[in-house]
Design a protein around this motif. Structure first.
Motif, PDB file in Angstrom:
ATOM      1  N   VAL A  71      51.259  76.359 -57.623  1.00  0.00           N
ATOM      2  CA  VAL A  71      50.212  76.402 -56.659  1.00  0.00           C
ATOM      3  C   VAL A  71      50.083  78.112 -56.738  1.00  0.00           C
ATOM      4  O   VAL A  71      51.025  78.806 -56.739  1.00  0.00           O
ATOM      5  N   ASP A  73      48.172  79.883 -54.207  1.00  0.00           N
ATOM      6  CA  ASP A  73      48.359  80.382 -52.926  1.00  0.00           C
ATOM      7  C   ASP A  73      48.580  79.412 -51.835  1.00  0.00           C
ATOM      8  O   ASP A  73      47.603  78.484 -51.329  1.00  0.00           O
ATOM      9  N   ILE A  74      49.703  79.167 -51.289  1.00  0.00           N
ATOM     10  CA  ILE A  74      50.211  77.875 -50.481  1.00  0.00           C
ATOM     11  C   ILE A  74      49.318  78.346 -49.007  1.00  0.00           C
ATOM     12  O   ILE A  74      49.255  77.392 -48.200  1.00  0.00           O
ATOM     13  N   THR A  75      49.001  79.580 -48.793  1.00  0.00           N
ATOM     14  CA  THR A  75      48.297  79.718 -47.456  1.00  0.00           C
ATOM     15  C   THR A  75      46.963  79.186 -47.517  1.00  0.00           C
ATOM     16  O   THR A  75      46.336  78.905 -46.427  1.00  0.00           O
ATOM     17  N   PHE A  79      45.215  73.943 -50.889  1.00  0.00           N
ATOM     18  CA  PHE A  79      46.517  73.442 -51.747  1.00  0.00           C
ATOM     19  C   PHE A  79      47.496  72.900 -50.839  1.00  0.00           C
ATOM     20  O   PHE A  79      48.216  71.993 -51.412  1.00  0.00           O
ATOM     21  N   SER A  80      47.642  73.157 -49.714  1.00  0.00           N
ATOM     22  CA  SER A  80      48.659  72.494 -48.622  1.00  0.00           C
ATOM     23  C   SER A  80      48.157  70.723 -48.890  1.00  0.00           C
ATOM     24  O   SER A  80      48.943  70.162 -48.555  1.00  0.00           O
ATOM     25  N   ILE A  83      49.040  69.355 -51.945  1.00  0.00           N
ATOM     26  CA  ILE A  83      50.514  69.042 -52.131  1.00  0.00           C
ATOM     27  C   ILE A  83      50.899  67.860 -51.483  1.00  0.00           C
ATOM     28  O   ILE A  83      51.876  66.973 -51.643  1.00  0.00           O
ATOM     29  N   LEU A  99      58.297  73.050 -55.171  1.00  0.00           N
ATOM     30  CA  LEU A  99      57.253  73.729 -55.135  1.00  0.00           C
ATOM     31  C   LEU A  99      57.352  75.297 -55.387  1.00  0.00           C
ATOM     32  O   LEU A  99      58.278  75.834 -54.990  1.00  0.00           O
ATOM     33  N   CYS A 100      56.707  75.823 -56.121  1.00  0.00           N
ATOM     34  CA  CYS A 100      56.396  77.260 -56.312  1.00  0.00           C
ATOM     35  C   CYS A 100      55.160  77.738 -56.153  1.00  0.00           C
ATOM     36  O   CYS A 100      53.904  77.631 -56.468  1.00  0.00           O
ATOM     37  N   ASN A 101      55.107  78.952 -55.296  1.00  0.00           N
ATOM     38  CA  ASN A 101      53.946  79.463 -54.691  1.00  0.00           C
ATOM     39  C   ASN A 101      53.853  80.903 -55.325  1.00  0.00           C
ATOM     40  O   ASN A 101      54.569  81.783 -55.320  1.00  0.00           O
ATOM     41  N   ASP A 103      51.278  83.160 -55.508  1.00  0.00           N
ATOM     42  CA  ASP A 103      50.871  84.398 -54.667  1.00  0.00           C
ATOM     43  C   ASP A 103      49.806  85.098 -55.532  1.00  0.00           C
ATOM     44  O   ASP A 103      49.677  86.210 -55.604  1.00  0.00           O
TER      45      ASP A 103
END
Length: 331
Positions: A71, A73-75, A79-80, A83, A99-101, A103
């Motif tokens: 993804v 941008d997990i922030t 996207f959260s 997920i 999971l790979c963020n 950024d």
């Protein structure tokens, strides 16, 4: 002195069956054996506190039972939410999520793709538009690795995909503002947007004269939305279309700092319908995507591809809808 690790051989000896029988039962093939045999094996496993060696199991089964998820941008709460849906779909089939963020970093995305491939995940879910088709071809297609693209990344005929109707979403946002009498609109979006955002704008702009739209280069973040207010105030816009809710949240803060109110001074429409929309003051009018379903459907479609690699490529489209709240009003 360190205790000797319990092995599958120990479980076989205690339960009075072969190693092969223990392996099959512990790997989900219980229906091939009698009830008593299964009970004995599971009891021996419990008594000995046996835990299968992950890497040995992977060598035998040729599967890791893990899925790599990339993804941007997990922030971002969108996207959260996605997920959560992915994890729910994978968990039902005893798969784990790795999971790979990234950024929003292109180089990081490509590096993660390579690393996930080296770690032997069974499939990939790619939710970022920045990763190039060249990187996908090199790392995944050339190695015949199952993958699926979601949200920002367009399939372009080389993979399964789960998408929402972004064109329709943009159309609904534009129709809503037009119905309220707004004609001068500030559109907040990146200058080089991902494919899904392009489609949102294409649907939106069909409702207006292009000369009445002021497109302001805005990253997909709250900080960028807040910063864009300075440019909005220089326009004749009476309404704002933010191409995701994160931008809209930033706009709220920027307008408040400028002494402006929503919707009296500006009507605001967002996109995604993340949970925070209902907690804003006023609550945010937005285009709702089925976020959890998007993730869950993606997981299910990828697992179908893993179990049947020869099936035709499939592209699923999920509907969107306008959620009208209090951030928009008649002009």
């Amino acid at each position: 002195m360190k205790n000797k690790a319990v092995t599958i051989k120990d479980v076989a000896k205690q339960s009075g069956v072969s190693i092969s029988t223990v392996s099959q039962i512990l790997n989900g093939n219980k229906d091939k054996f009698g009830k008593k045999t299964v009970e004995n094996v599971l009891q021996a496993k419990a008594d000995l506190k046996y835990e299968p060696d992950y890497f040995a199991r992977r060598m035998i089964m040729k599967k890791s039972k893990t899925i790599g998820v990339l993804v941007p941008d997990i922030t971002n709460p969108f996207f959260s939410g996605v997920i959560r849906g992915i994890e729910a779909g994978l968990y039902k089939e005893n798969y784990a999520t790795l999971l790979c963020n990234a950024d929003l970093d292109n180089q990081k995305e490509s590096a993660y793709l390579e690393e996930l491939s080296r770690r032997g995940v069974d499939g990939f879910i790619i939710a970022s538009s920045n990763i190039s088709n060249e990187a996908i071809n090199k790392t995944l297609q050339a190695k015949d690795r199952p993958f699926i693209v979601i949200d920002q990344k367009k399939a372009e005929g080389f993979s399964d995909a789960v998408l929402t109707d972004d064109f329709q979403g943009g159309t609904l946002a534009g129709q809503h503002l037009q119905k309220l009498g707004h004609r001068k609109i500030a559109v907040l979006m990146p200058s080089n947007p991902p494919e899904n955002v392009k489609q949102r704008f294409e649907g939106f702009k069909n409702n207006f004269e292009l000369s009445d739209l002021t497109v302001i280069d805005t990253d997909l973040t709250k900080e960028a939305g807040q910063k864009a207010v300075e440019s909005i105030l220089k326009t004749s816009a009476t309404a704002i279309f933010a191409v995701n809710d994160e931008i809209a949240f930033g706009v709220y803060r920027g307008l408040a700092e400028a002494g402006k109110t929503i919707p009296d001074d500006y009507s605001v429409v967002g996109y995604d319908n993340v949970d925070m929309c209902e907690y804003m003051q006023p609550q945010l009018t937005t285009i709702a995507q089925p976020i959890f379903e998007l993730g869950q459907t993606t997981a299910e479609l990828l697992l179908e591809r893993i179990s049947n690699s020869d099936k035709e490529w499939e592209e699923k489209h999920l509907p969107v809808q306008l959620i009208e709240r209090n951030s928009t009003t008649m002009l």
